[in-house]
Design a protein around this motif. Structure first.
Motif, PDB file in Angstrom:
ATOM      1  N   GLY A  81       2.764  -2.263  -5.898  1.00  0.00           N
ATOM      2  CA  GLY A  81       1.828  -1.085  -6.266  1.00  0.00           C
ATOM      3  C   GLY A  81       1.384  -0.263  -4.859  1.00  0.00           C
ATOM      4  O   GLY A  81       2.092  -0.720  -3.737  1.00  0.00           O
ATOM      5  N   VAL A  82       0.533   0.720  -4.790  1.00  0.00           N
ATOM      6  CA  VAL A  82       0.317   1.573  -3.685  1.00  0.00           C
ATOM      7  C   VAL A  82      -0.267   0.735  -2.385  1.00  0.00           C
ATOM      8  O   VAL A  82      -0.167   1.207  -1.245  1.00  0.00           O
ATOM      9  N   LEU A  83      -0.946  -0.245  -2.895  1.00  0.00           N
ATOM     10  CA  LEU A  83      -1.622  -1.195  -1.572  1.00  0.00           C
ATOM     11  C   LEU A  83      -0.726  -2.152  -0.970  1.00  0.00           C
ATOM     12  O   LEU A  83      -1.042  -2.821  -0.138  1.00  0.00           O
ATOM     13  N   ARG A  84       0.549  -2.128  -1.319  1.00  0.00           N
ATOM     14  CA  ARG A  84       1.451  -3.541  -0.919  1.00  0.00           C
ATOM     15  C   ARG A  84       1.635  -3.366   0.456  1.00  0.00           C
ATOM     16  O   ARG A  84       1.435  -4.293   1.133  1.00  0.00           O
ATOM     17  N   SER A  85       1.959  -2.041   1.001  1.00  0.00           N
ATOM     18  CA  SER A  85       2.337  -2.208   2.456  1.00  0.00           C
ATOM     19  C   SER A  85       1.100  -2.329   3.361  1.00  0.00           C
ATOM     20  O   SER A  85       1.254  -3.178   4.237  1.00  0.00           O
ATOM     21  N   GLY A  86      -0.038  -2.036   2.987  1.00  0.00           N
ATOM     22  CA  GLY A  86      -1.279  -2.281   3.748  1.00  0.00           C
ATOM     23  C   GLY A  86      -1.476  -3.758   3.615  1.00  0.00           C
ATOM     24  O   GLY A  86      -2.250  -4.348   4.483  1.00  0.00           O
ATOM     25  N   LEU A  87      -1.453  -4.320   2.419  1.00  0.00           N
ATOM     26  CA  LEU A  87      -1.734  -5.645   2.290  1.00  0.00           C
ATOM     27  C   LEU A  87      -0.701  -6.634   3.336  1.00  0.00           C
ATOM     28  O   LEU A  87      -0.927  -7.684   3.811  1.00  0.00           O
ATOM     29  N   GLU A  88       0.511  -6.275   3.236  1.00  0.00           N
ATOM     30  CA  GLU A  88       1.425  -6.716   4.058  1.00  0.00           C
ATOM     31  C   GLU A  88       1.210  -6.871   5.451  1.00  0.00           C
ATOM     32  O   GLU A  88       1.383  -7.668   6.227  1.00  0.00           O
TER      33      GLU A  88
END
Length: 364
Positions: free
Chosen positions: A230-237
């Protein structure tokens, strides 16, 4: 309608792609299967990708129109109903007031939706939470109290004749295993570790940032695998780099739904801001893996009676971590009995039978 043929259903759905993977798509496939097993003749068409002349032809040769959710497919269903006068059933999954608030829907959009929904003959809601929110929207107020919504196949309506809303909880189809699944590659933690899974979209309403905060509140031997995209994956990583570096956190991306999504874990987590009748929670339980959730209305409806210990005492990651640790200390036999009672309420035959009643009452 002739009695010489099975009831013909035109199921208006979204096209299933890798971008719209989730519970609504899973349940649309389940509904088609359940209706076919109940003896219905089902034609399922993606409403956006099918030429309107084809949709109109199928609508005219159907006995009832069923919209797979209460947005695009329902808009299409209203157009077809206007031209064919066939009854329209709209399936409502999430609590509408919360969905509209999250999307920042304008006053004009809300007013237009109320006008469109005026053409719907029957709303099928996946939970009392969803029904209450829908009725609140239609009445122009906040969702009415839970006492005003009845259980099971009963409904809330001002009409003394055919009710407009009915609650039918989602049904479960057996999940198969997959010998070639990614699970054998990631389930490498020691049996003494606490193995936790999250299965779902990484989007704002799912609040996946709470997963990382929950993991930090747990002992160092707790490991979390995030299955989904989803769109939040990179921020979560980025936010979880330290947890990934020490092997406590893994992002596995989107995977095909099967038992191996759930069985490697001792527990799964649900951190959503709102839900209707969450399939990831139900599928986890069906695989024998308890799901610990924040105490939003839909999860209280699902867990409070049979397994209240699966609910955190508030909506903080610290409370979720405490609930996970308490679960690990609970007698496993009792936990399995409790989750079996929950899943027994979501059998496919019961789901199909309830839909059969709803469709026949919409036609007659």
């Amino acid at each position: 309608m002739s009695s010489n043929h099975p009831v013909r259903v035109l199921l208006l759905q979204d096209l299933t792609t890798s971008n719209n993977w989730g519970g609504v798509q899973t349940m649309t496939q389940t509904l088609q299967l359940a209706l076919q097993e109940q003896g219905f003749e089902v034609t399922a068409l993606p409403w956006q990708q099918t030429k309107f002349v084809k949709l109109l032809y199928e609508a005219r040769h159907s006995d009832v129109l069923v919209a797979a959710h209460n947005f695009g497919p329902t808009y299409c269903g209203v157009a077809l109903k206007t031209l064919t006068r066939k009854p329209l059933v709209s399936w409502v999954h999430g609590p509408l007031l919360d969905v509209l608030q999250m999307s920042k829907a304008s006053w004009w959009k809300r007013r237009w939706l109320k006008h469109v929904y005026g053409y719907v003959d029957r709303f099928v809601c996946v939970s009392q939470t969803t029904e209450s929110s829908l009725l609140g929207f239609l009445s122009g107020s906040r969702a009415p109290s839970k006492a005003s919504s009845n259980k099971g196949n009963s409904s809330s309506t001002s009409s003394s004749k055919t009710p407009r809303t009915v609650v039918i909880p989602n049904g479960l189809t057996p999940l198969t295993g997959n010998a070639d699944s990614f699970v054998s590659d990631v389930n490498t933690t020691s049996s003494t570790n606490l193995s936790i899974g999250y299965i779902g979209r990484l989007s704002q309403e799912k609040r996946p940032h709470l997963l990382l905060e929950t993991l930090r509140a747990l002992p160092d031997d707790a490991h979390l695998c995030v299955v989904g995209d989803g769109v939040l994956r990179s921020g979560l990583e980025d936010a979880g780099k330290d947890l990934m570096a020490n092997g406590r956190l893994k992002f596995l991306g989107q995977q095909v739904s099967n038992r191996n999504l759930y069985t490697p874990y001792q527990v799964t987590l649900l951190t959503s801001l709102y839900e209707g009748c969450p399939m990831t929670a139900l599928e986890s339980l069906a695989c024998g893996v308890p799901c610990v959730a924040l105490p939003i209305p839909a999860m209280r409806e699902l867990f409070a009676q049979e397994a209240p210990y699966l609910l955190a005492h508030d909506e903080t990651p610290q409370a979720l971590a405490i609930a996970v640790l308490n679960l690990m200390r609970a007698p496993k036999v009792q936990v399995q009995k409790d989750i079996a009672r929950i899943t027994s309420k979501h059998s496919l035959p019961q789901f199909g039978h309830s839909w059969r009643i709803a469709i026949h009452s919409s036609i007659n």
